[in-house]
Design a protein around this motif. Structure first.
Motif, mmCIF file in Angstrom:
data_model
loop_
_atom_site.group_PDB
_atom_site.id
_atom_site.type_symbol
_atom_site.label_atom_id
_atom_site.label_comp_id
_atom_site.label_asym_id
_atom_site.label_seq_id
_atom_site.Cartn_x
_atom_site.Cartn_y
_atom_site.Cartn_z
ATOM 1 N N GLY A 167 45.383 41.823 35.096
ATOM 2 C CA GLY A 167 46.041 40.939 36.051
ATOM 3 C C GLY A 167 45.624 41.232 37.483
ATOM 4 O O GLY A 167 44.848 42.143 37.757
ATOM 5 N N CYS A 168 46.149 40.421 38.389
ATOM 6 C CA CYS A 168 45.774 40.565 39.799
ATOM 7 C C CYS A 168 46.857 39.932 40.664
ATOM 8 O O CYS A 168 47.421 38.901 40.302
ATOM 9 C CB CYS A 168 44.437 39.867 40.040
ATOM 10 N N ASP A 169 47.149 40.592 41.794
ATOM 11 C CA ASP A 169 48.183 40.066 42.701
ATOM 12 C C ASP A 169 47.603 39.419 43.941
ATOM 13 O O ASP A 169 48.328 39.086 44.862
ATOM 14 C CB ASP A 169 49.116 41.204 43.153
ATOM 15 N N ARG A 170 46.286 39.279 44.006
ATOM 16 C CA ARG A 170 45.714 38.822 45.284
ATOM 17 C C ARG A 170 45.746 37.306 45.445
ATOM 18 O O ARG A 170 45.746 36.808 46.551
ATOM 19 C CB ARG A 170 44.275 39.331 45.424
ATOM 20 N N TRP A 171 45.691 36.573 44.404
ATOM 21 C CA TRP A 171 45.768 35.111 44.477
ATOM 22 C C TRP A 171 44.742 34.520 45.442
ATOM 23 O O TRP A 171 45.079 33.715 46.315
ATOM 24 C CB TRP A 171 47.188 34.648 44.865
ATOM 25 N N CYS A 172 43.478 34.922 45.307
ATOM 26 C CA CYS A 172 42.425 34.230 46.054
ATOM 27 C C CYS A 172 42.511 32.753 45.661
ATOM 28 O O CYS A 172 42.723 32.428 44.488
ATOM 29 C CB CYS A 172 41.053 34.800 45.696
ATOM 30 N N THR A 173 42.321 31.871 46.639
ATOM 31 C CA THR A 173 42.662 30.463 46.393
ATOM 32 C C THR A 173 41.716 29.760 45.420
ATOM 33 O O THR A 173 42.018 28.691 44.921
ATOM 34 C CB THR A 173 42.672 29.671 47.720
ATOM 35 N N PHE A 174 40.535 30.363 45.163
ATOM 36 C CA PHE A 174 39.574 29.730 44.249
ATOM 37 C C PHE A 174 39.707 30.243 42.827
ATOM 38 O O PHE A 174 39.039 29.764 41.920
ATOM 39 C CB PHE A 174 38.131 30.000 44.735
ATOM 40 N N CYS A 175 40.572 31.239 42.616
ATOM 41 C CA CYS A 175 40.522 32.006 41.370
ATOM 42 C C CYS A 175 41.724 31.721 40.470
ATOM 43 O O CYS A 175 42.873 31.765 40.921
ATOM 44 C CB CYS A 175 40.469 33.493 41.712
ATOM 45 N N ALA A 176 41.449 31.475 39.204
ATOM 46 C CA ALA A 176 42.523 31.174 38.245
ATOM 47 C C ALA A 176 43.038 32.437 37.538
ATOM 48 O O ALA A 176 44.004 32.369 36.776
ATOM 49 C CB ALA A 176 42.000 30.181 37.208
ATOM 50 N N ILE A 177 42.401 33.575 37.828
ATOM 51 C CA ILE A 177 42.749 34.797 37.078
ATOM 52 C C ILE A 177 44.239 35.176 37.189
ATOM 53 O O ILE A 177 44.880 35.453 36.166
ATOM 54 C CB ILE A 177 41.861 35.993 37.518
ATOM 55 N N PRO A 178 44.828 35.211 38.402
ATOM 56 C CA PRO A 178 46.242 35.615 38.451
ATOM 57 C C PRO A 178 47.138 34.702 37.597
ATOM 58 O O PRO A 178 48.089 35.171 36.964
ATOM 59 C CB PRO A 178 46.594 35.513 39.941
ATOM 60 N N ALA A 179 46.807 33.395 37.567
ATOM 61 C CA ALA A 179 47.607 32.485 36.747
ATOM 62 C C ALA A 179 47.372 32.740 35.258
ATOM 63 O O ALA A 179 48.271 32.586 34.437
ATOM 64 C CB ALA A 179 47.252 31.041 37.090
ATOM 65 N N GLY A 211 38.673 46.542 35.789
ATOM 66 C CA GLY A 211 39.974 45.885 35.956
ATOM 67 C C GLY A 211 39.723 44.809 36.998
ATOM 68 O O GLY A 211 38.658 44.806 37.630
ATOM 69 N N GLN A 212 40.645 43.890 37.199
ATOM 70 C CA GLN A 212 40.376 42.844 38.187
ATOM 71 C C GLN A 212 40.333 43.393 39.608
ATOM 72 O O GLN A 212 39.685 42.837 40.475
ATOM 73 C CB GLN A 212 41.436 41.744 38.098
ATOM 74 N N ASP A 213 41.059 44.493 39.829
ATOM 75 C CA ASP A 213 41.184 45.034 41.186
ATOM 76 C C ASP A 213 41.446 46.531 41.021
ATOM 77 O O ASP A 213 42.579 46.996 41.101
ATOM 78 C CB ASP A 213 42.360 44.313 41.874
ATOM 79 N N LEU A 250 35.975 46.979 43.007
ATOM 80 C CA LEU A 250 36.857 47.454 44.081
ATOM 81 C C LEU A 250 36.961 46.356 45.134
ATOM 82 O O LEU A 250 35.967 45.696 45.432
ATOM 83 C CB LEU A 250 36.244 48.683 44.740
ATOM 84 N N GLN A 251 38.112 46.154 45.699
ATOM 85 C CA GLN A 251 38.218 45.243 46.837
ATOM 86 C C GLN A 251 38.050 46.075 48.111
ATOM 87 O O GLN A 251 38.319 47.289 48.104
ATOM 88 C CB GLN A 251 39.582 44.530 46.819
ATOM 89 N N PRO A 252 37.612 45.453 49.229
ATOM 90 C CA PRO A 252 37.343 46.256 50.443
ATOM 91 C C PRO A 252 38.537 47.127 50.831
ATOM 92 O O PRO A 252 38.357 48.278 51.265
ATOM 93 C CB PRO A 252 37.079 45.182 51.520
ATOM 94 N N ILE A 277 32.539 40.979 47.858
ATOM 95 C CA ILE A 277 33.087 40.495 49.140
ATOM 96 C C ILE A 277 33.350 38.996 49.108
ATOM 97 O O ILE A 277 34.124 38.479 49.879
ATOM 98 C CB ILE A 277 32.156 40.816 50.342
ATOM 99 N N GLN A 278 32.623 38.278 48.282
ATOM 100 C CA GLN A 278 32.660 36.799 48.169
ATOM 101 C C GLN A 278 32.079 36.115 49.414
ATOM 102 O O GLN A 278 31.258 35.252 49.311
ATOM 103 C CB GLN A 278 34.082 36.259 47.900
ATOM 104 N N HIS A 279 32.528 36.501 50.602
ATOM 105 C CA HIS A 279 31.986 35.892 51.827
ATOM 106 C C HIS A 279 32.205 36.857 52.976
ATOM 107 O O HIS A 279 32.850 37.897 52.806
ATOM 108 C CB HIS A 279 32.674 34.551 52.114
ATOM 109 N N GLY A 289 41.924 32.920 51.083
ATOM 110 C CA GLY A 289 43.117 33.759 50.890
ATOM 111 C C GLY A 289 42.770 35.231 50.896
ATOM 112 O O GLY A 289 43.508 36.061 50.359
ATOM 113 N N ARG A 290 41.621 35.563 51.497
ATOM 114 C CA ARG A 290 41.191 36.960 51.518
ATOM 115 C C ARG A 290 41.245 37.492 52.949
ATOM 116 O O ARG A 290 41.123 36.741 53.908
ATOM 117 C CB ARG A 290 39.759 37.087 50.966
ATOM 118 N N SER A 291 41.402 38.813 53.062
ATOM 119 C CA SER A 291 41.514 39.406 54.392
ATOM 120 C C SER A 291 40.126 39.835 54.879
ATOM 121 O O SER A 291 39.131 39.660 54.187
ATOM 122 C CB SER A 291 42.465 40.596 54.354
HETATM 123 S S1 SF4 Z 1 38.846 36.841 42.852
HETATM 124 FE FE1 SF4 Z 1 39.382 38.856 42.087
HETATM 125 S S2 SF4 Z 1 40.807 39.682 43.647
HETATM 126 FE FE2 SF4 Z 1 40.741 37.448 43.959
HETATM 127 S S3 SF4 Z 1 42.441 36.659 42.703
HETATM 128 FE FE3 SF4 Z 1 40.587 36.563 41.430
HETATM 129 S S4 SF4 Z 1 40.643 38.477 40.254
HETATM 130 FE FE4 SF4 Z 1 42.053 38.731 42.001
#
Ligand code: SF4
Length: 463
Positions: A167-179, A211-213, A250-252, A277-279, A289-291
């Motif tokens: 799972g993941c708590d970051r909820w990046c706006t493009f990503c369906a993983i947390p859902a 892991g996702q994060d 790892l996230q930054p 980093i994605q961008h 939705g990333r810092s």
């Molecule tokens: S891109 Fe990675 S960090 Fe962002 S919501 Fe998806 S799994 Fe989580």
């Protein structure tokens, strides 16, 4: 697991109610390493309960497909895999079909009406019930007493992924993983360390923590343990085997001083960092939705390069996010070049159903997405090939992963510490003798793209 759809050998229909013949299962995984680990867990539960594994959809009593739904194309591949296996089984076999993992998690009840070929759907968070579901569809009693010795994990090759969270708590706006996979949940340290111990005893030489994060491991557990602590504990387990441990995803924000210290000082923990980093452009990061910002990311990577000797850096770039301009893409390409990432995975944005980004204005056209992805890919390959070529003339320990048949005969194939297994290329060794799991010393004599050619200068290190 390699499925064998061309195998047409018929097997007699089993009388599974008599208990005289073990039911057989075929397990197929679509998607990433994290999914492979989940399939391994289901395999262990099934084998432990008396199922026998087969690689033939014709012979299987039950076909279990662990699916991926990270992107639309992955969902499509998952459904096509299920339909292909169901069709082979309908024509020549007799199997019941179970669909597991991310596709059932994401689409739930919608699927039953659309996929009548499937007998049962098991979402990712219910996969521990696979034995009971399999018994159910087969109409056989549920075995509660484990058969024989407990199988925790199927070990193939000399490297193994170990999942430390889901799972993941970051909820990046493009990503369906947390859902799909739910909130972040760390796996307890004891379970991780038990698995590492079992893997090393079984011949594994490198464990890759995933892991996702991974950077926030432990934050939801009692006590104050963190990833740096966990790495030291895993290092203690792999040390007697001269093994390695690597951490991915790892996230930054996860790069703490303690973690940097462990990467510098603990010899079993490889100085290899994977930060997707994605961008790097601030307004794109905010919309994602990333810092972070260009300058913050630049200063993080420059600090990491300065403080960790010989560091290898991997990242992921996502191009074509809604609102990304040509200048933004140019900035991302320059950023990747300036940091000098050794390995970069490139993704073109895909508007995923149910995500915030799918509803944003200024979506980029398909043609433009392809063109942008190619531009970043060109940068990634230039850097990656150069980084690989720089290994020429060096001597490195190489873990033997297998043997491959080539036009010139058999060759050993392995990977050095700077290559994440199945990710960053391999070392091909044309002569010499070694077995899977051996660590040999190689001199690098040639390089092509991400691949290296090595000559063995010392074999069976540490024996
Ligand atoms: S891109 Fe990675 S960090 Fe962002 S919501 Fe998806 S799994 Fe989580």
């Amino acid at each position: 697991m390699t499925m064998n759809p061309t195998d047409t050998g018929q097997s007699p229909q089993r009388d599974m109610t008599s208990g005289s013949c073990a039911p057989t299962c075929l397990l197929v995984t679509v998607g990433c390493a994290k999914n492979e680990v989940d399939t391994d867990r289901m395999r262990a539960l099934l084998v432990d309960s008396g199922f026998e594994e087969t690689d033939s959809p014709v012979e299987a009593d039950v076909i279990i497909v662990n699916t991926c739904s990270f992107l639309g194309v992955a969902t499509q591949e998952s459904v096509e895999t299920v339909l292909e296996l169901a069709s082979i089984s309908a024509d020549e076999g007799h199997a019941h079909v179970i669909m597991c993992g991310c596709v059932p998690s994401r689409y739930g009840n919608e699927l039953a009406g659309e996929l009548p070929e499937v007998d049962a759907f098991v979402p990712a968070d219910k996969e521990d019930r696979i034995v009971s579901v399999a018994c159910d569809v087969l109409g056989i009693p549920l075995e509660t007493t484990p058969h024989g010795s407990r199988v925790l994990r199927t070990i193939e090759g000399a490297s193994a992924y170990v999942k430390i969270s889901d799972g993941c708590d970051r909820w990046c706006t493009f990503c369906a993983i947390p859902a799909i996979r739910g909130s972040y949940a760390s796996r307890p340290a004891e379970a991780i360390l038990d698995e590492v111990r079992m893997l090393m005893e079984g011949g594994v030489r490198e464990v890759v923590l995933i892991g996702q994060d991974t950077g926030v491991w432990g934050s939801d557990l009692e006590g104050d343990h963190d990833l740096a602590w966990l790495l030291l504990e895993v290092a203690r387990e792999v040390r007697p085997y001269r093994g390695w441990v690597r951490v991915l995803y790892l996230q930054p924000e996860g790069m703490t001083d303690r973690l940097i210290g462990v990467l510098c000082d603990c010899p079993e923990v490889l100085p290899y960092i994977d930060i997707p980093i994605q961008h790097c452009v601030e307004h794109v990061l905010r919309d994602m939705g990333r810092s972070g910002s260009h300058d913050e990311l630049a200063s993080l990577f420059s600090r990491l390069r300065k403080e960790i000797p010989g560091l290898v850096l991997r990242t992921t770039g996502l191009v074509g996010f809604p609102g990304e301009t040509e200048d933004d893409l140019e900035e991302l390409c320059e950023f990747i070049e300036d940091v000098g990432f050794d390995y970069t995975s490139v993704f073109a944005y895909s508007a995923e159903e149910g995500t915030v980004a799918a509803k944003l204005p200024n979506q980029v056209t398909e043609d433009e997405l392809t063109e942008r992805a190619q531009r970043l890919q060109d940068v990634a390959e230039r850097l990656g090939f150069a980084s690989t070529a720089r290994r020429m003339g060096g001597e490195f320990d190489v873990i033997i992963d297998g043997v491959e048949e080539t036009d010139e005969g058999m060759e050993l194939i392995g990977h050095a510490w700077f290559q994440a297994p199945d990710c960053d290329g391999a070392v091909h060794i044309e002569s010499g003798e070694a077995s899977v799991g051996d660590v040999v010393r190689c001199k690098i004599v040639d390089a092509f793209c991400y691949e290296l050619v090595g000559v063995m200068v010392e074999s069976h290190l540490g024996e």
